[in-house]
Design a protein around this motif. Structure first.
Motif, PDB file in Angstrom:
ATOM      1  N   ALA A 162      50.103  28.676  35.136  1.00 19.29           N
ATOM      2  CA  ALA A 162      48.853  29.425  34.949  1.00 19.29           C
ATOM      3  C   ALA A 162      47.773  28.897  35.892  1.00 19.29           C
ATOM      4  O   ALA A 162      47.111  29.674  36.595  1.00 19.29           O
ATOM      5  CB  ALA A 162      48.390  29.319  33.501  1.00 19.29           C
TER       6      ALA A 162
ATOM      7  N   GLU B 126      45.014  17.846  37.603  1.00 13.44           N
ATOM      8  CA  GLU B 126      46.263  17.775  36.838  1.00 13.44           C
ATOM      9  C   GLU B 126      46.482  16.335  36.381  1.00 13.44           C
ATOM     10  O   GLU B 126      46.452  15.418  37.195  1.00 13.44           O
ATOM     11  CB  GLU B 126      47.429  18.256  37.715  1.00 13.44           C
ATOM     12  CG  GLU B 126      48.821  17.963  37.172  1.00 13.44           C
ATOM     13  CD  GLU B 126      49.079  18.504  35.766  1.00 13.44           C
ATOM     14  OE1 GLU B 126      48.881  19.706  35.546  1.00 13.44           O
ATOM     15  OE2 GLU B 126      49.461  17.699  34.889  1.00 13.44           O
TER      16      GLU B 126
ATOM     17  N   LEU C 194      55.186  22.701  32.276  1.00 15.72           N
ATOM     18  CA  LEU C 194      56.495  22.881  31.635  1.00 15.72           C
ATOM     19  C   LEU C 194      57.512  23.519  32.561  1.00 15.72           C
ATOM     20  O   LEU C 194      58.687  23.600  32.217  1.00 15.72           O
ATOM     21  CB  LEU C 194      56.355  23.750  30.388  1.00 15.72           C
ATOM     22  CG  LEU C 194      55.798  23.062  29.157  1.00 15.72           C
ATOM     23  CD1 LEU C 194      55.893  23.987  27.961  1.00 15.72           C
ATOM     24  CD2 LEU C 194      56.550  21.774  28.883  1.00 15.72           C
TER      25      LEU C 194
ATOM     26  N   HIS D   8      64.620  27.087  31.939  1.00 20.30           N
ATOM     27  CA  HIS D   8      63.470  27.960  32.155  1.00 20.30           C
ATOM     28  C   HIS D   8      63.896  29.128  33.029  1.00 20.30           C
ATOM     29  O   HIS D   8      63.986  29.009  34.247  1.00 20.30           O
ATOM     30  CB  HIS D   8      62.315  27.182  32.793  1.00 20.30           C
ATOM     31  CG  HIS D   8      61.308  26.752  31.790  1.00 20.30           C
ATOM     32  ND1 HIS D   8      61.574  25.842  30.797  1.00 20.30           N
ATOM     33  CD2 HIS D   8      60.016  27.147  31.599  1.00 20.30           C
ATOM     34  CE1 HIS D   8      60.502  25.681  30.055  1.00 20.30           C
ATOM     35  NE2 HIS D   8      59.535  26.461  30.516  1.00 20.30           N
ATOM     36  N   LEU D   9      64.146  30.256  32.401  1.00 18.51           N
ATOM     37  CA  LEU D   9      64.695  31.428  33.073  1.00 18.51           C
ATOM     38  C   LEU D   9      63.571  32.429  33.248  1.00 18.51           C
ATOM     39  O   LEU D   9      62.813  32.680  32.311  1.00 18.51           O
ATOM     40  CB  LEU D   9      65.823  32.015  32.212  1.00 18.51           C
ATOM     41  CG  LEU D   9      66.710  30.927  31.573  1.00 18.51           C
ATOM     42  CD1 LEU D   9      67.662  31.528  30.560  1.00 18.51           C
ATOM     43  CD2 LEU D   9      67.468  30.179  32.651  1.00 18.51           C
TER      44      LEU D   9
ATOM     45  N   ARG E 141      49.836  29.803  28.498  1.00 17.58           N
ATOM     46  CA  ARG E 141      50.455  29.877  27.165  1.00 17.58           C
ATOM     47  C   ARG E 141      49.699  29.047  26.135  1.00 17.58           C
ATOM     48  O   ARG E 141      49.528  29.446  24.994  1.00 17.58           O
ATOM     49  CB  ARG E 141      51.888  29.373  27.303  1.00 17.58           C
ATOM     50  CG  ARG E 141      52.653  29.168  26.013  1.00 17.58           C
ATOM     51  CD  ARG E 141      54.107  29.035  26.357  1.00 17.58           C
ATOM     52  NE  ARG E 141      54.934  28.447  25.354  1.00 17.58           N
ATOM     53  CZ  ARG E 141      56.104  28.982  24.966  1.00 17.58           C
ATOM     54  NH1 ARG E 141      56.516  30.120  25.469  1.00 17.58           N
ATOM     55  NH2 ARG E 141      56.867  28.366  24.095  1.00 17.58           N
TER      56      ARG E 141
ATOM     57  N   MET F  45      53.943  33.127  25.231  1.00 15.78           N
ATOM     58  CA  MET F  45      54.099  33.789  26.535  1.00 15.78           C
ATOM     59  C   MET F  45      55.196  33.112  27.330  1.00 15.78           C
ATOM     60  O   MET F  45      55.349  31.894  27.267  1.00 15.78           O
ATOM     61  CB  MET F  45      52.855  33.579  27.403  1.00 15.78           C
ATOM     62  CG  MET F  45      51.663  34.334  27.061  1.00 15.78           C
ATOM     63  SD  MET F  45      50.495  33.971  28.419  1.00 15.78           S
ATOM     64  CE  MET F  45      49.000  34.092  27.540  1.00 15.78           C
TER      65      MET F  45
ATOM     66  N   MET G  39      56.936  32.570  31.383  1.00 17.24           N
ATOM     67  CA  MET G  39      56.338  32.133  32.649  1.00 17.24           C
ATOM     68  C   MET G  39      55.604  33.269  33.369  1.00 17.24           C
ATOM     69  O   MET G  39      54.514  33.064  33.912  1.00 17.24           O
ATOM     70  CB  MET G  39      57.427  31.547  33.551  1.00 17.24           C
ATOM     71  CG  MET G  39      57.972  30.248  33.038  1.00 17.24           C
ATOM     72  SD  MET G  39      59.150  29.500  34.181  1.00 17.24           S
ATOM     73  CE  MET G  39      60.589  30.503  33.911  1.00 17.24           C
TER      74      MET G  39
HETATM   75  C1  LIG Z   1      61.230  24.864  25.003  1.00 18.67           C
HETATM   76  C2  LIG Z   1      60.619  25.924  25.878  1.00 18.67           C
HETATM   77  C3  LIG Z   1      61.440  26.780  26.604  1.00 18.67           C
HETATM   78  C4  LIG Z   1      60.883  27.762  27.412  1.00 18.67           C
HETATM   79  N1  LIG Z   1      61.715  28.596  28.116  1.00 18.67           N
HETATM   80  C5  LIG Z   1      61.185  29.573  28.881  1.00 18.67           C
HETATM   81  C6  LIG Z   1      62.035  30.463  29.601  1.00 18.67           C
HETATM   82  O1  LIG Z   1      63.263  30.354  29.599  1.00 18.67           O
HETATM   83  N2  LIG Z   1      61.430  31.459  30.324  1.00 18.67           N
HETATM   84  C7  LIG Z   1      60.070  31.626  30.389  1.00 18.67           C
HETATM   85  O2  LIG Z   1      59.600  32.538  31.055  1.00 18.67           O
HETATM   86  N3  LIG Z   1      59.252  30.775  29.719  1.00 18.67           N
HETATM   87  C8  LIG Z   1      59.771  29.768  28.967  1.00 18.67           C
HETATM   88  N4  LIG Z   1      58.935  28.917  28.293  1.00 18.67           N
HETATM   89  C9  LIG Z   1      57.476  29.127  28.412  1.00 18.67           C
HETATM   90  C10 LIG Z   1      56.910  28.510  29.695  1.00 18.67           C
HETATM   91  O3  LIG Z   1      57.176  27.125  29.715  1.00 18.67           O
HETATM   92  C11 LIG Z   1      55.413  28.689  29.725  1.00 18.67           C
HETATM   93  O4  LIG Z   1      55.060  30.041  29.550  1.00 18.67           O
HETATM   94  C12 LIG Z   1      54.739  28.213  31.023  1.00 18.67           C
HETATM   95  O5  LIG Z   1      55.431  27.201  31.691  1.00 18.67           O
HETATM   96  C13 LIG Z   1      53.374  27.696  30.618  1.00 18.67           C
HETATM   97  O6  LIG Z   1      52.615  27.406  31.772  1.00 18.67           O
HETATM   98  P1  LIG Z   1      51.086  26.991  31.619  1.00 18.67           P
HETATM   99  O7  LIG Z   1      50.571  26.753  32.970  1.00 18.67           O
HETATM  100  O8  LIG Z   1      50.390  27.970  30.751  1.00 18.67           O
HETATM  101  O9  LIG Z   1      51.111  25.631  30.741  1.00 18.67           O
HETATM  102  P2  LIG Z   1      51.689  24.203  31.142  1.00 18.67           P
HETATM  103  O10 LIG Z   1      52.941  24.332  31.866  1.00 18.67           O
HETATM  104  O11 LIG Z   1      51.669  23.406  29.879  1.00 18.67           O
HETATM  105  O12 LIG Z   1      50.592  23.633  32.146  1.00 18.67           O
HETATM  106  C14 LIG Z   1      49.388  23.058  31.697  1.00 18.67           C
HETATM  107  C15 LIG Z   1      49.086  21.896  32.614  1.00 18.67           C
HETATM  108  O13 LIG Z   1      47.855  21.307  32.211  1.00 18.67           O
HETATM  109  C16 LIG Z   1      47.965  19.899  32.344  1.00 18.67           C
HETATM  110  N5  LIG Z   1      46.955  19.270  31.467  1.00 18.67           N
HETATM  111  C17 LIG Z   1      46.923  19.289  30.105  1.00 18.67           C
HETATM  112  N6  LIG Z   1      45.859  18.586  29.668  1.00 18.67           N
HETATM  113  C18 LIG Z   1      45.209  18.140  30.769  1.00 18.67           C
HETATM  114  C19 LIG Z   1      44.038  17.357  30.935  1.00 18.67           C
HETATM  115  N7  LIG Z   1      43.331  16.898  29.892  1.00 18.67           N
HETATM  116  N8  LIG Z   1      43.637  17.078  32.205  1.00 18.67           N
HETATM  117  C20 LIG Z   1      44.344  17.533  33.286  1.00 18.67           C
HETATM  118  N9  LIG Z   1      45.468  18.262  33.155  1.00 18.67           N
HETATM  119  C21 LIG Z   1      45.902  18.586  31.913  1.00 18.67           C
HETATM  120  C22 LIG Z   1      49.395  19.617  31.902  1.00 18.67           C
HETATM  121  O14 LIG Z   1      49.844  18.354  32.352  1.00 18.67           O
HETATM  122  C23 LIG Z   1      50.141  20.782  32.535  1.00 18.67           C
HETATM  123  O15 LIG Z   1      50.607  20.482  33.813  1.00 18.67           O
HETATM  124  C24 LIG Z   1      59.472  27.914  27.493  1.00 18.67           C
HETATM  125  C25 LIG Z   1      58.650  27.038  26.783  1.00 18.67           C
HETATM  126  C26 LIG Z   1      59.206  26.060  25.973  1.00 18.67           C
HETATM  127  C27 LIG Z   1      58.314  25.146  25.196  1.00 18.67           C
END
Ligand SMILES: Cc1cc2nc3c(=O)[nH]c(=O)nc-3n(C[C@H](O)[C@H](O)[C@H](O)COP(=O)(O)OP(=O)(O)OC[C@H]3O[C@@H](n4cnc5c(N)ncnc54)[C@H](O)[C@@H]3O)c2cc1C
Length: 435
Positions: A13, A30, A38, A54-55, A407, A414, A416
C-alpha cells in the motif's frame, strides 16, 4: 525537518502510494530493514518462503497493467488447485460446490439446506444487517454451515461467528447456484468459483519481486525508521531515533489500532474507537522438505478442530523454483487470538502432525528446513463496532491531514491487489488536498 508528504510503511500500500506520488517526492518511512511488509519473502538454505503463500489475484485492469509494467514476463498465471482435508480425505475446494465428495447422509443434509435457502436473495442492506453466522446460514443452509463454514471460519477468526458482521463476505465467499451444485453432484458439468480461481506468481523467486519492483520507482525510502509518536494537531511525527519530522499530509499504512495508540492530541472518542478494533494473529510454520509431497494441489483448508492449523500450502506446486531440485516445501498457518502466546515447538509439532496425517510427510526426518514467521496483526475482525469506528477514525484523521491506506491502515479484509489500489486512492486524496 519539514516534508510535504510522508508515507508510513513500505508494504504494497505504501509503495503504491509513493509510486503514484513520485512527482511530489514523498518520504517513505519503514520500520523494518527491508521493503515489502507482508509481501516480503525469506530465503533459508535454498528455500524461498513468503509470509505464507502470497498469490496475486488481480480483478482490476489498472492493477494488471501496473503489474505487467513492473514485472514484464516475470509472472506465471496459475489455475487454482485447492482442496480441503475432511474426515481423513482430501476433497476439492470450494466445499459448497463439491458436496459430491461427502457421504450420502452428508450430501442429503447439505442439499436440503441449499434447497431451503436457494430462493434467498439478500439485498446489500439485508446482508449488512446479518451477522456472519446468520449470513452463512441464510446462504448455504445448515449442512454446509455445520460441516465446513462454521468450523473453518471459527478457527480462522478465533471467535463466535455471531460476533462478526457480513459486509465483507460478498467477494470472498462464492455462492454457487443450486443447479450448478446439482450439476457437480451428478457429474453433469464442472464449475469453478471464487475470487482466486486463477492467480499470478513469480516464475523465479518469491512474491517479494512485486514490492521490490514498486520500490525501484520511489526515490526516498528510509528503512529502519520506526514512527513511535504522531502529534496529530501539530502534524509532527517522531521516529524511534528521536528525530522529528513535520509533514503537511501523511499516508498511514501501519495498523490503524497502532496508529491510534501512538497518536497524541486525539479526542477521547477517537481513542475509544481505536481500542474497539480487533484482530487475530497468525503463526506461519515454513518447512523445507526432502521430497515433494504426493499431491498436485496448491493449498488445503483444514476445518476440523482436532488440527490446530487452518490452512496448509505447498509452494513448489505453484512455484517450482522456490525449492532446491527434487525437494518440496510447505507453509502451515495457525491463527490465534491477538496477544496470546504459541510456543515455537508446539507450532512445529502441530504442522508436522498435520502434514503426516495428510500423507505429505513420511517422518519428521524429512523436514530439512524449519522456519517460523509471526504476523501479530494478520486478519482484522469485521464486527459491528468496526462498522461505526472505522468511518469515525477515517474522518478524524483525514481532517487532520492523515489518509489511511492498506489492509491494516483501513482495517479491512483485502488482498494484495486491493491493497495496492487503496494506496493509489490515498495518494490521489492526499495529492488533491492543498496544504
Ligand atoms: C496469512 C496471510 C496470507 C495472505 N495471503 C494472501 C494471498 O495469497 N494473496 C493476496 O492477495 N493477499 C494475501 N494476504 C494479504 C496481503 O498480505 C495484504 O493485503 C498486503 O500485503 C498488505 O499490504 P499493506 O501495505 O497494506 O500492509 P503491510 O504489508 O503490513 O505493510 C505495512 C508496512 O508498515 C510498516 N510499519 C508498521 N508500523 C510502522 C511504524 N510504526 N513505523 C514505520 N513503519 C511501520 C510495516 O513494517 C510494513 O512494512 C495475506 C495476508 C495474510 C496475513
Amino acid at each position: 525537518m519539514n516534508r510535504d508528504i510522508v508515507i508510513v510503511g513500505a508494504g504494497l500500500a505504501g509503495l503504491s502510494a509513493a509510486r503514484a506520488l513520485r512527482n511530489s517526492a514523498p518520504l517513505v518511512l519503514e520500520k523494518e530493514a527491508r521493503v515489502g511488509g507482508l509481501a516480503a519473502s525469506k530465503h533459508v538454505d535454498g528455500f524461498t518462503f513468503d509470509y505464507s503463500g502470497h498469490l496475486l489475484h488481480v480483478n482490476s485492469a489498472r492493477i494488471r497493467r501496473l503489474v505487467d509494467t513492473l514485472l514484464p514476463g516475470a509472472l506465471r498465471a496459475v489455475t487454482r488447485r485447492a482442496g480441503i482435508l475432511m474426515e481423513g480425505r482430501l476433497i476439492d475446494y470450494p466445499f459448497q460446490a463439491n458436496i459430491r465428495f461427502l457421504s450420502k447422509p452428508q450430501q442429503k443434509e447439505c442439499l436440503l439446506g441449499l434447497i431451503e435457502t436457494a430462493g434467498t436473495a439478500l439485498s446489500r442492506g439485508e446482508r449488512e444487517g446479518l451477522s456472519f453466522h446468520d449470513w452463512l446460514l441464510a446462504c448455504f443452509g445448515r449442512g454446509i454451515f455445520r460441516l465446513f463454514m462454521e468450523p473453518y471460519n471459527r478457527k480462522l477468526f478465533q471467535t463466535d461467528l455471531r460476533r462478526l458482521s457480513s459486509e465483507w463476505t460478498g467477494w470472498a465467499i462464492p455462492r454457487p447456484p443450486l443447479e450448478e451444485v446439482i450439476d457437480q453432484l451428478l457429474g453433469i458439468r464442472k464449475h469453478d468459483y471464487g475470487y482466486n480461481t486463477t492467480f499470478l506468481y513469480p516464475k523465479r523467486g518469491g512474491i517479494e519481486l512485486l514490492p521490490q519492483a514498486l520500490a525501484r520507482g520511489v526515490r526516498e525510502i528510509r528503512l529502519g525508521a520506526e514512527v513511535t509518536r504522531i502529534d496529530v494537531p501539530a502534524r509532527r511525527l517522531t521516529l524511534k531515533s528521536g528525530e522529528q519530522i513535520r509533514y503537511e499530509r501523511l499516508i498511514s499504512t501501519m495498523p490503524l489500532k497502532a496508529l491510534v495508540g501512538l497518536s497524541r492530541g486525539v479526542p477521547p472518542e477517537i481513542r475509544r474507537a481505536g481500542r474497539g478494533l480487533k484482530h487475530v494473529s497468525v503463526r506461519v510454520v515454513n518447512l523445507g522438505l526432502r521430497r515433494k509431497p504426493a499431491t498436485r494441489k496448491h493449498w488445503f483448508y483444514i476445518p476440523e478442530a482436532r488440527f490446530t492449523p487452518y490452512r496448509v500450502g505447498l509452494y513448489a506446486n505453484f512455484a517450482p523454483r522456490t525449492v532446491p531440485v527434487g525437494c518440496g516445501s510447505a507453509y502451515v498457518e495457525i491463527a490465534r487470538g491477538a496477544g496470546t502466546r504459541l510456543a515455537r515447538d508446539q507450532a512445529k509439532r502441530a504442522a508436522i502432525a498435520l502434514l503426516r496425517e495428510m500423507g505429505m510427510l513420511g517422518s519428521a526426518r524429512d523436514v530439512v528446513v524449519h522456519d517460523q514467521l509471526d504476523i501479530p496483526c494478520a486478519y482484522v475482525i469485521h464486527d459491528r463496532e468496526r462498522r461505526t469506528n472505522l468511518p469515525a477514525l477515517q474522518a478524524y484523521y483525514r481532517q487532520n491531514g492523515i489518509f489511511l491506506a492498506g489492509r491494516y491502515g483501513l482495517w479491512s479484509y483485502m488482498g494484495m491487489a486491493e491493497t495496492m489500489e487503496s494506496g493509489m486512492k490515498a495518494a490521489r486524496e492526499a495529492g488533491a488536498q492543498t496544504p
